[in-house]
Design a protein around this motif. Sequence first.
Motif, mmCIF file in Angstrom:
data_model
loop_
_atom_site.group_PDB
_atom_site.id
_atom_site.type_symbol
_atom_site.label_atom_id
_atom_site.label_comp_id
_atom_site.label_asym_id
_atom_site.label_seq_id
_atom_site.Cartn_x
_atom_site.Cartn_y
_atom_site.Cartn_z
ATOM 1 N N ASN A 72 0.801 -1.232 0.000
ATOM 2 C CA ASN A 72 0.000 0.000 0.000
ATOM 3 C C ASN A 72 0.831 1.279 0.000
ATOM 4 O O ASN A 72 0.260 2.366 0.062
ATOM 5 C CB ASN A 72 -0.940 0.013 1.211
ATOM 6 N N ASP A 73 2.157 1.183 -0.045
ATOM 7 C CA ASP A 73 3.018 2.371 -0.083
ATOM 8 C C ASP A 73 3.552 2.542 -1.500
ATOM 9 O O ASP A 73 4.170 1.621 -2.042
ATOM 10 C CB ASP A 73 4.183 2.234 0.906
ATOM 11 N N TYR A 74 3.330 3.722 -2.090
ATOM 12 C CA TYR A 74 3.694 3.956 -3.483
ATOM 13 C C TYR A 74 4.444 5.266 -3.666
ATOM 14 O O TYR A 74 4.066 6.282 -3.087
ATOM 15 C CB TYR A 74 2.438 4.028 -4.368
ATOM 16 N N ALA A 75 5.471 5.227 -4.494
ATOM 17 C CA ALA A 75 6.089 6.433 -5.038
ATOM 18 C C ALA A 75 5.586 6.560 -6.472
ATOM 19 O O ALA A 75 5.691 5.615 -7.259
ATOM 20 C CB ALA A 75 7.610 6.323 -5.027
ATOM 21 N N ILE A 76 5.015 7.716 -6.809
ATOM 22 C CA ILE A 76 4.417 7.919 -8.122
ATOM 23 C C ILE A 76 4.963 9.207 -8.722
ATOM 24 O O ILE A 76 5.010 10.242 -8.044
ATOM 25 C CB ILE A 76 2.876 8.008 -8.034
ATOM 26 N N VAL A 77 5.373 9.132 -9.978
ATOM 27 C CA VAL A 77 5.780 10.319 -10.727
ATOM 28 C C VAL A 77 4.879 10.417 -11.947
ATOM 29 O O VAL A 77 4.782 9.461 -12.721
ATOM 30 C CB VAL A 77 7.258 10.242 -11.168
ATOM 31 N N THR A 78 4.196 11.546 -12.087
ATOM 32 C CA THR A 78 3.378 11.787 -13.277
ATOM 33 C C THR A 78 4.039 12.888 -14.101
ATOM 34 O O THR A 78 5.088 13.412 -13.723
ATOM 35 C CB THR A 78 1.933 12.203 -12.908
ATOM 36 N N ASN A 79 3.415 13.245 -15.206
ATOM 37 C CA ASN A 79 3.971 14.335 -16.016
ATOM 38 C C ASN A 79 3.769 15.691 -15.363
ATOM 39 O O ASN A 79 4.287 16.695 -15.851
ATOM 40 C CB ASN A 79 3.358 14.327 -17.421
ATOM 41 N N GLN A 80 3.033 15.735 -14.223
ATOM 42 C CA GLN A 80 2.768 17.016 -13.572
ATOM 43 C C GLN A 80 3.223 17.090 -12.121
ATOM 44 O O GLN A 80 3.443 18.173 -11.605
ATOM 45 C CB GLN A 80 1.269 17.335 -13.641
ATOM 46 N N ARG A 81 3.370 15.953 -11.449
ATOM 47 C CA ARG A 81 3.699 16.010 -10.028
ATOM 48 C C ARG A 81 4.377 14.737 -9.555
ATOM 49 O O ARG A 81 4.368 13.714 -10.240
ATOM 50 C CB ARG A 81 2.442 16.268 -9.195
ATOM 51 N N ALA A 82 4.957 14.825 -8.342
ATOM 52 C CA ALA A 82 5.539 13.672 -7.656
ATOM 53 C C ALA A 82 4.704 13.416 -6.406
ATOM 54 O O ALA A 82 4.332 14.359 -5.694
ATOM 55 C CB ALA A 82 6.991 13.941 -7.282
ATOM 56 N N VAL A 83 4.390 12.142 -6.144
ATOM 57 C CA VAL A 83 3.474 11.790 -5.057
ATOM 58 C C VAL A 83 4.054 10.633 -4.249
ATOM 59 O O VAL A 83 4.529 9.644 -4.833
ATOM 60 C CB VAL A 83 2.091 11.359 -5.608
ATOM 61 N N TRP A 84 4.023 10.759 -2.927
ATOM 62 C CA TRP A 84 4.303 9.617 -2.045
ATOM 63 C C TRP A 84 3.020 9.311 -1.287
ATOM 64 O O TRP A 84 2.485 10.153 -0.565
ATOM 65 C CB TRP A 84 5.429 9.917 -1.054
ATOM 66 N N GLN A 85 2.501 8.094 -1.491
ATOM 67 C CA GLN A 85 1.235 7.688 -0.876
ATOM 68 C C GLN A 85 1.495 6.536 0.078
ATOM 69 O O GLN A 85 2.150 5.560 -0.273
ATOM 70 C CB GLN A 85 0.248 7.256 -1.954
ATOM 71 N N GLU A 86 0.967 6.673 1.299
ATOM 72 C CA GLU A 86 1.172 5.655 2.328
ATOM 73 C C GLU A 86 -0.165 5.343 2.974
ATOM 74 O O GLU A 86 -0.890 6.252 3.382
ATOM 75 C CB GLU A 86 2.168 6.167 3.366
ATOM 76 N N LEU A 87 -0.482 4.051 3.067
ATOM 77 C CA LEU A 87 -1.754 3.624 3.646
ATOM 78 C C LEU A 87 -1.495 2.508 4.644
ATOM 79 O O LEU A 87 -0.852 1.514 4.312
ATOM 80 C CB LEU A 87 -2.707 3.136 2.548
ATOM 81 N N VAL A 88 -1.960 2.693 5.862
ATOM 82 C CA VAL A 88 -1.954 1.632 6.872
ATOM 83 C C VAL A 88 -3.405 1.251 7.097
ATOM 84 O O VAL A 88 -4.214 2.086 7.516
ATOM 85 C CB VAL A 88 -1.300 2.093 8.191
#
Length: 198
Positions: A72-88
């Motif tokens: 459930n933990d993701y590092a995401i790079v899109t053409n517009q932003r960088a995102v770190w998503q964490e879910l417990v």
Amino acid sequence: PEEAIVFMARRARVFLYYRLALPVPIFMVSLLGLVYLVLANLPGAMLYGIGAGVVALLSGLWSIWSYVDWTNDYAIVTNQRAVWQELVIMLYESREETPMDAILATSVDSSQVGRILGYGDMVMRTYTGTLVFPNLANFEMVRTIVDDRRARARDANVQAEKHTMETMVRRRLKLAPPPPPESTAAKKEPRPVTLGER
């Protein structure tokens, strides 16, 4: 609609193994103990069998929860932003993100153990603070991807500013407006990269 995922990955796989290092052996030992007690049919072993079954059940659920939590933990790079998503699960969900044009600088950070095992942090300094992609495999490649997207975002901003200035000048001189800039949706985006974590 105009946002495309360029890169997505979880924490390095070594962190999954670390999380499973305790519950999986406990599950295996308790399950083997339960099977032995059932097959041996020893007198008075029912209480031990129940105990072994409860331990096997709890450690099995612990193992499943550890795996799901890692996924459930993701590092995401899109053409517009960088995102770190964490879910417990059942506790909290957090998401940190920054637009590409707000990233001032990037760097990588890894300990000696991290370099040996092939993981590290990708750090992005922004106007409002720091965004970190923690414990990624191939973190140097992630930095290259983010730097490329930063450069593209910066170039797009420069082109937009030029177009705005040209439009204002033409309007004042009462000339025909310039053709609109090419839409970002029309530009062909690269296929997303999903890394196989170590």
